[in-house]
Design a protein around this motif. Structure first.
Motif, PDB file in Angstrom:
ATOM      1  N   ASN A 182       0.867  -1.130   0.116  1.00  0.00           N
ATOM      2  CA  ASN A 182      -0.119  -0.012   0.011  1.00  0.00           C
ATOM      3  C   ASN A 182       0.802   1.334  -0.069  1.00  0.00           C
ATOM      4  O   ASN A 182       0.662   2.186   0.684  1.00  0.00           O
ATOM      5  CB  ASN A 182      -1.072  -0.037   1.089  1.00  0.00           C
ATOM      6  CG  ASN A 182      -1.974  -1.155   1.192  1.00  0.00           C
ATOM      7  OD1 ASN A 182      -2.310  -1.633   0.134  1.00  0.00           O
ATOM      8  ND2 ASN A 182      -1.837  -1.867   2.182  1.00  0.00           N
ATOM      9  N   SER A 217       6.235   5.628  12.622  1.00  0.00           N
ATOM     10  CA  SER A 217       5.522   4.469  12.181  1.00  0.00           C
ATOM     11  C   SER A 217       4.591   4.040  13.319  1.00  0.00           C
ATOM     12  O   SER A 217       5.126   4.140  14.604  1.00  0.00           O
ATOM     13  CB  SER A 217       6.954   3.620  12.303  1.00  0.00           C
ATOM     14  OG  SER A 217       7.533   3.764  11.132  1.00  0.00           O
ATOM     15  N   THR A 240       3.971  -5.585  11.943  1.00  0.00           N
ATOM     16  CA  THR A 240       3.567  -4.858  10.526  1.00  0.00           C
ATOM     17  C   THR A 240       3.526  -3.242  11.296  1.00  0.00           C
ATOM     18  O   THR A 240       2.632  -3.084  12.357  1.00  0.00           O
ATOM     19  CB  THR A 240       2.390  -5.281   9.933  1.00  0.00           C
ATOM     20  OG1 THR A 240       2.660  -6.493   9.542  1.00  0.00           O
ATOM     21  CG2 THR A 240       2.019  -4.071   8.819  1.00  0.00           C
ATOM     22  N   LYS A 268       2.807   1.023  10.063  1.00  0.00           N
ATOM     23  CA  LYS A 268       2.362   2.077   8.937  1.00  0.00           C
ATOM     24  C   LYS A 268       3.190   2.880   9.024  1.00  0.00           C
ATOM     25  O   LYS A 268       3.316   3.845  10.189  1.00  0.00           O
ATOM     26  CB  LYS A 268       0.953   2.177   8.828  1.00  0.00           C
ATOM     27  CG  LYS A 268       0.529   3.309   8.118  1.00  0.00           C
ATOM     28  CD  LYS A 268      -0.809   3.687   8.077  1.00  0.00           C
ATOM     29  CE  LYS A 268      -1.267   4.549   6.899  1.00  0.00           C
ATOM     30  NZ  LYS A 268      -2.575   5.352   7.006  1.00  0.00           N
ATOM     31  N   THR A 320       4.394   6.832   7.925  1.00  0.00           N
ATOM     32  CA  THR A 320       3.984   7.896   7.192  1.00  0.00           C
ATOM     33  C   THR A 320       5.221   8.858   7.240  1.00  0.00           C
ATOM     34  O   THR A 320       5.625   9.122   7.873  1.00  0.00           O
ATOM     35  CB  THR A 320       2.856   8.643   8.099  1.00  0.00           C
ATOM     36  OG1 THR A 320       1.956   7.513   8.188  1.00  0.00           O
ATOM     37  CG2 THR A 320       2.169   9.838   7.569  1.00  0.00           C
ATOM     38  N   THR A 328       2.853   7.243   2.278  1.00  0.00           N
ATOM     39  CA  THR A 328       2.491   6.244   3.321  1.00  0.00           C
ATOM     40  C   THR A 328       2.866   4.889   2.862  1.00  0.00           C
ATOM     41  O   THR A 328       2.685   4.690   1.728  1.00  0.00           O
ATOM     42  CB  THR A 328       1.102   6.523   3.815  1.00  0.00           C
ATOM     43  OG1 THR A 328       0.169   6.177   2.709  1.00  0.00           O
ATOM     44  CG2 THR A 328       0.652   7.630   4.746  1.00  0.00           C
ATOM     45  N   SER A 351       2.699   0.203   4.507  1.00  0.00           N
ATOM     46  CA  SER A 351       2.950  -0.639   5.361  1.00  0.00           C
ATOM     47  C   SER A 351       4.069  -1.562   5.172  1.00  0.00           C
ATOM     48  O   SER A 351       4.297  -1.849   3.982  1.00  0.00           O
ATOM     49  CB  SER A 351       1.553  -1.506   5.359  1.00  0.00           C
ATOM     50  OG  SER A 351       0.378  -0.871   5.789  1.00  0.00           O
TER      51      SER A 351
END
Length: 169
Positions: A102, A119, A137, A139, A141, A152, A154
């Motif tokens: 993503n 993160s 995991t 995400k 930014t 962004t 993951s």
């Protein structure tokens, strides 16, 4: 003694780095510092080293004719910087990166902009096949100096558990 160091012998200290699997908490956000101001040279070198020949990244005359009127930072460079900025905090104790998903480039980034990253832990689980490791995991930014979100993604990593692996050296 301060947090982030271990005493390896009397009066001798070593900086510790990264997080073990147990240290990750879903919902926690880790801000990665320092930020990184991207120079024109950084952008041109990365663009040419990776053979990305789109002139929007290194041809000022071409870039003047685009909607942005100036060169854009090469998107894979933005991602690479964000990953690099996060390593000491989220993947320094990783066995392996398992993948990126993503990836979104949501706002242009230009030479002269400063990139900041953070993160958020969005998932963690025990490894079914490797009892001394877990899967985390995050995400990540990226924001520019104005707070605009520029990217962004993951990222999933296999992380050592405390007391396991070659990470204490």
């Amino acid at each position: 003694m301060r947090d982030g160091v271990i005493e390896i012998s009397p009066g001798r200290y070593r900086e510790s780095f990264g997080r073990y699997y147990e240290d990750f908490v879903v919902g926690h956000v880790y801000e990665h510092r320092p930020g990184r101001t991207i120079t024109d040279t950084d952008n041109v070198w990365f663009t040419l080293l990776t053979m990305n020949t789109h002139p929007a990244h290194f041809d000022y005359e071409f870039a003047k004719k685009t909607e942005f009127k100036k060169p854009l930072v090469c998107s894979p460079f933005t991602v690479a910087l964000m990953v690099g900025m996060s390593v000491s905090d989220v993947s320094q104790k990783a066995v392996a990166n398992l993948g990126w998903d993503n990836i979104r480039m949501s706002h242009p980034l230009f030479p002269g902009d400063t990139l900041y990253a953070e993160s958020e832990v969005i998932d963690k689980r025990e490894s079914a096949k490797r009892p001394e490791q877990g899967i985390v995991t995050v995400k990540t930014t990226g924001k520019n100096q104005h707070g605009d979100i520029v990217c962004t993604f993951s990222r999933t990593m296999l992380i050592w558990k405390r007391g396991c692996g070659p990470v204490g050296d």
